[in-house]
Design an enzyme around this catalytic site. Structure first.
Site, PDB file in Angstrom:
ATOM      1  N   ALA A 190      44.202  47.325  36.700  1.00 12.73           N
ATOM      2  CA  ALA A 190      43.490  46.294  37.453  1.00 12.73           C
ATOM      3  C   ALA A 190      43.295  45.040  36.606  1.00 12.73           C
ATOM      4  CB  ALA A 190      42.144  46.825  37.932  1.00 12.73           C
ATOM      5  N   GLU A 243      39.992  44.133  25.259  1.00 12.48           N
ATOM      6  CA  GLU A 243      40.379  45.547  25.385  1.00 12.48           C
ATOM      7  C   GLU A 243      39.894  46.338  24.173  1.00 12.48           C
ATOM      8  OE1 GLU A 243      41.818  47.794  27.646  1.00 12.48           O
ATOM      9  OE2 GLU A 243      41.440  49.145  25.962  1.00 12.48           O
ATOM     10  N   ARG A 275      43.173  66.726  47.388  1.00 10.24           N
ATOM     11  CA  ARG A 275      43.006  67.082  45.982  1.00 10.24           C
ATOM     12  C   ARG A 275      41.740  67.907  45.757  1.00 10.24           C
ATOM     13  NH1 ARG A 275      45.087  61.725  42.629  1.00 10.24           N
ATOM     14  NH2 ARG A 275      47.270  62.286  42.820  1.00 10.24           N
ATOM     15  N   HIS A 329      39.603  61.215  38.303  1.00 12.23           N
ATOM     16  CA  HIS A 329      39.263  59.872  38.807  1.00 12.23           C
ATOM     17  C   HIS A 329      37.819  59.881  39.262  1.00 12.23           C
ATOM     18  CE1 HIS A 329      40.673  56.026  40.758  1.00 12.23           C
ATOM     19  NE2 HIS A 329      39.572  56.223  41.452  1.00 12.23           N
TER      20      HIS A 329
HETATM   21  P1  ADP Z   1      42.073  50.758  36.113  1.00 14.98           P
HETATM   22  O1  ADP Z   1      43.037  51.764  36.619  1.00 14.98           O
HETATM   23  O2  ADP Z   1      40.872  50.620  36.944  1.00 14.98           O
HETATM   24  O3  ADP Z   1      42.734  49.479  35.755  1.00 14.98           O
HETATM   25  P2  ADP Z   1      42.355  51.806  33.438  1.00 14.98           P
HETATM   26  O4  ADP Z   1      41.831  53.091  32.986  1.00 14.98           O
HETATM   27  O5  ADP Z   1      43.822  51.685  33.649  1.00 14.98           O
HETATM   28  O6  ADP Z   1      41.543  51.379  34.731  1.00 14.98           O
HETATM   29  O7  ADP Z   1      41.985  50.667  32.397  1.00 14.98           O
HETATM   30  C1  ADP Z   1      40.680  50.436  31.929  1.00 14.98           C
HETATM   31  C2  ADP Z   1      40.779  49.770  30.559  1.00 14.98           C
HETATM   32  O8  ADP Z   1      39.492  49.287  30.179  1.00 14.98           O
HETATM   33  C3  ADP Z   1      41.222  50.732  29.462  1.00 14.98           C
HETATM   34  O9  ADP Z   1      42.313  50.176  28.774  1.00 14.98           O
HETATM   35  C4  ADP Z   1      39.989  50.861  28.570  1.00 14.98           C
HETATM   36  O10 ADP Z   1      40.306  51.049  27.210  1.00 14.98           O
HETATM   37  C5  ADP Z   1      39.308  49.523  28.793  1.00 14.98           C
HETATM   38  N1  ADP Z   1      37.867  49.546  28.506  1.00 14.98           N
HETATM   39  C6  ADP Z   1      36.959  50.471  28.871  1.00 14.98           C
HETATM   40  N2  ADP Z   1      35.731  50.154  28.434  1.00 14.98           N
HETATM   41  C7  ADP Z   1      35.863  48.972  27.761  1.00 14.98           C
HETATM   42  C8  ADP Z   1      34.954  48.117  27.067  1.00 14.98           C
HETATM   43  N3  ADP Z   1      33.650  48.403  26.962  1.00 14.98           N
HETATM   44  N4  ADP Z   1      35.450  46.991  26.501  1.00 14.98           N
HETATM   45  C9  ADP Z   1      36.770  46.686  26.578  1.00 14.98           C
HETATM   46  N5  ADP Z   1      37.667  47.439  27.210  1.00 14.98           N
HETATM   47  C10 ADP Z   1      37.229  48.580  27.806  1.00 14.98           C
END
Ligand code: ADP
Length: 474
Positions: free
Chosen positions: A15, A34, A288, A408
């Site tokens: 996303a 990230e 699921r 999920h």
């Molecule tokens: P979505 O499918 O909703 O896009 P993902 O799991 O693919 O979710 O991606 C979420 C991303 O957000 C991951 O790469 C994760 O490492 C990152 N993330 C989670 N918490 C934090 C945070 N506090 N600060 C920065 N990045 C974060």
């Protein structure tokens, strides 16, 4: 340290990267924060299935599919708990998401398949394995275009609110340093779910009591950073968290790691689930949650996925995760035998039971005397359409052991169709947008397989546009 851009995106998963790319296409500079050392999140670990219906296309007609059917199955598959407006937005914009990805250079395989829990053949599959194709595409976009800055190894800690407007985020960098990131336009929260936060899993499962337990004994498909940070940050500034008790498990986890890797199925139609007695126990084409709850009732909460060589005619083809069946067999992660009797021996299940189970199942497949009817579990998706997968009868046969795994979290930050975050008092929170698994209220109690990637692309793009359009009234 202080950084600034037009749009700030938190999380470089599916996303977040869709939002960042869309905002940049709208002419905005973007900073992506990230936590991990690379992009991808959970999205890169997925099987890549992307539900989308090109209404009226040959593929849709051949599969008796439509956007309306996608809507109905998504809404009803979540026990009608999803927000109908968000479900509409999802299904109506999914195909244009595919078209957008193709315009960025991403390649998809021809045709569609039925992903586990997807309920219908409407999943598009990228050419690249798992979710890697998405991120290869985004990286190429970033390399070719100016204006997206990736800030890795940096964890967002709290949203900055000034005069009631979300204007940025305070983060901790690799060496423990504080980094403040300010947005001229909007902030997009895209931090994913909370599948790896055991405390949150247990707390919210207490509300729904859906699963016997979600303690540390239950593994997860998720990468370790998926700990609900975005929900916690958003809740602190007044965002409304909805349906947090809706947590999805899959019956498809690796028994050691919980990961989806080593899963040998290609599509719903060509495989069965067998328990340690050598018997089927559920509609393997169903929801699921129903499949996983049924697995919890089986001996050692353990099952095998069983199929024949129709899925792997040469014996060295790849599964949906880019692993070759030959390598899985030699690593002992998949069992392979020329006859069902030998397979049963390797599985440690009674051979008579397995042979009887397969024989009964084959009656519903192509050329079987019960083809075209539902079986005793209510299964209707059989390998009776393509003429190749005519039941489980051509050796060598394959089996792989699987257990329940947290996959999920359907709950999260409430949003509207513009991906604007909503407060506990029902107002739009100015400056804050959210997309992907961090949001709640789209998938209801049970997300359809293949709808998560559609969610990340559809609402990621909307969030990117909305955040770009957001202007502070000074
Ligand atoms: P979505 O499918 O909703 O896009 P993902 O799991 O693919 O979710 O991606 C979420 C991303 O957000 C991951 O790469 C994760 O490492 C990152 N993330 C989670 N918490 C934090 C945070 N506090 N600060 C920065 N990045 C974060």
């Amino acid at each position: 340290q202080e950084l600034a851009a037009d749009v700030v995106v938190i999380g470089a998963g599916g996303a977040g990267m869709a939002a960042a790319t869309t905002a940049n296409q709208a002419g905005k500079t973007v900073i992506v924060i990230e936590k991990a050392s690379k992009m991808g999140g959970n999205t890169i670990l997925s099987g890549g299935a992307f539900n989308a219906v090109d209404d009226g296309s040959e593929t849709a007609i051949a599969n008796k599919d439509s956007v309306e059917k996608h809507y109905t199955q998504t809404f009803e598959g979540g026990d009608k708990q999803g927000d109908p407006k968000l479900v509409r937005t999802l299904v109506e914009n999914a195909w244009s998401g595919v078209v957008w990805l193709k315009s960025l250079g991403m390649e998809f395989q021809d045709g569609v398949f039925t992903v586990t829990g997807g309920m219908w053949p409407r999943a598009h599959k990228p050419v690249e394995p798992e979710g890697t194709g998405f991120f290869k595409t985004y990286q190429e976009y970033i390399d070719k275009n100016k204006g997206i800055t990736m800030v890795y190894n940096t964890t967002a800690d709290e949203l900055i609110v000034e005069n009631g407007i979300v204007t940025g985020v305070r983060c901790t960098g690799k060496s423990g340093n504080t980094i403040t990131v300010k947005a001229q336009n909007g902030v997009v929260l895209a931090t994913g779910g909370f599948g790896q936060n055991i405390e949150m899993r247990m707390k919210y499962n207490e509300i729904s009591k859906k699963w016997p337990t979600l303690d540390a004994s239950i593994p997860s498909t998720n990468t370790s950073g998926i700990t609900g940070d975005g929900m916690i940050m958003a809740e602190k500034i007044g965002a409304n968290l909805v349906q947090m008790e809706n947590i999805q498990l899959l019956p498809l986890g690796d028994p050691k790691t919980g990961s989806l890797s080593g899963n040998i199925e290609h599509a719903v139609e060509s495989r069965i689930f067998v328990n340690l007695d050598g018997k089927r126990f559920v509609n393997e084409g169903g929801r699921r949650d129903e499949m996983t709850l049924a697995l919890f009732d089986q001996k050692d909460t353990t099952m095998y996925i069983v199929m024949d060589s129709d899925t792997y005619p040469k014996g060295d083809e790849l599964n949906n995760f880019g692993e070759s069946i030959a390598s899985l067999v030699s690593a002992g992660r998949s069992l392979k035998a020329d006859t069902l009797e030998e397979l049963a021996q390797l599985m440690g299940v009674p051979a008579d039971n397995l042979i009887g189970t397969v024989k009964a199942y084959n009656r519903y497949c192509k050329d079987g005397d019960l083809a075209g009817t539902a079986d005793e579990f209510g299964r209707t998706l059989f390998s009776d359409t393509d003429g190749i997968n005519n039941g489980i009868n051509d050796g060598p046969f394959y089996a792989a052991v699987r257990v329940p795994t947290v996959h999920h979290t359907m709950g999260g930050v409430q949003i509207n169709e513009l991906a604007q975050a909503i407060s506990t008092s029902g107002e739009v929170i100015p400056g804050l947008f959210a997309a992907g698994e961090v949001t709640g209220g789209i998938h209801g109690s049970n997300r359809l397989g293949g709808n998560a990637l559609s969610d990340t692309i559809v609402f990621g793009r909307i969030a990117g546009t909305s955040a770009s359009n957001f202007a502070r009234q000074e």
